[in-house]
Scaffold this motif. Sequence first.
Motif, PDB file in Angstrom:
ATOM      1  N   ASP A 111      41.743  57.261  66.669  1.00  0.00           N
ATOM      2  CA  ASP A 111      41.431  55.828  66.705  1.00  0.00           C
ATOM      3  C   ASP A 111      42.651  55.018  67.138  1.00  0.00           C
ATOM      4  N   TYR A 122      34.474  59.176  67.773  1.00  0.00           N
ATOM      5  CA  TYR A 122      35.282  57.961  67.632  1.00  0.00           C
ATOM      6  C   TYR A 122      34.726  56.816  68.471  1.00  0.00           C
ATOM      7  N   THR A 123      34.210  57.132  69.647  1.00  0.00           N
ATOM      8  CA  THR A 123      33.725  56.088  70.548  1.00  0.00           C
ATOM      9  C   THR A 123      32.241  55.806  70.374  1.00  0.00           C
ATOM     10  N   THR A 146      29.723  57.429  71.532  1.00  0.00           N
ATOM     11  CA  THR A 146      29.001  57.610  72.788  1.00  0.00           C
ATOM     12  C   THR A 146      28.525  59.052  72.881  1.00  0.00           C
ATOM     13  N   LEU A 149      42.991  55.399  70.936  1.00  0.00           N
ATOM     14  CA  LEU A 149      41.943  54.662  71.632  1.00  0.00           C
ATOM     15  C   LEU A 149      42.205  53.165  71.667  1.00  0.00           C
ATOM     16  N   ILE A 178      31.493  62.051  77.098  1.00  0.00           N
ATOM     17  CA  ILE A 178      32.887  61.729  77.404  1.00  0.00           C
ATOM     18  C   ILE A 178      33.281  62.558  78.626  1.00  0.00           C
ATOM     19  N   SER A 216      40.825  50.786  77.012  1.00  0.00           N
ATOM     20  CA  SER A 216      39.384  50.686  76.832  1.00  0.00           C
ATOM     21  C   SER A 216      38.653  51.525  77.855  1.00  0.00           C
ATOM     22  N   GLN A 217      37.438  51.897  77.518  1.00  0.00           N
ATOM     23  CA  GLN A 217      36.614  52.700  78.415  1.00  0.00           C
ATOM     24  C   GLN A 217      36.172  51.882  79.614  1.00  0.00           C
ATOM     25  N   SER A 257      33.875  61.649  71.237  1.00  0.00           N
ATOM     26  CA  SER A 257      32.557  60.996  71.260  1.00  0.00           C
ATOM     27  C   SER A 257      32.195  60.455  69.875  1.00  0.00           C
TER      28      SER A 257
END
Length: 124
Positions: free
Chosen positions: A56, A97-98, A100, A59, A103, A63-64, A95
């Motif tokens: 975290d 942590y995000t 989504t 990240l 990845i 940003s994505q 994935s």
Amino acid sequence: MRLAVRLAIETRESINTLKEEIKSTGEFDNLHLTNGFVVNQAYLDSKKITSEKKWDKVLKFGSQVEERNAPKTRTDLHVNQTTIDGITELKKVLSQYTETGYITTSFVIKMIVRGSLLVRHGKI
């Protein structure tokens, strides 16, 4: 093993920064350090982040959305099988942590290089 990926310009710059830091240690004097070698070293550094569950923090430094819109270049990295297996595993970890479902390999490489720099600077 050869890994063909498209990397954001920012990621390539981070790899070059990490390469210079690795060279400055003197540990690999008289060797030509390839980008694949640097990614292998970054993966080894990122094991600490995984074991301490601190992705975290990594990240938060990017940003994505920036990753999707950033200009990219195709490159071949020659990395070892341990790194390839680790990238596959980190896709699952990141994935979570995000939050989504998917990845990309290039995103994982960006995170392990960024994480390695943070570890080497004592920020993690």
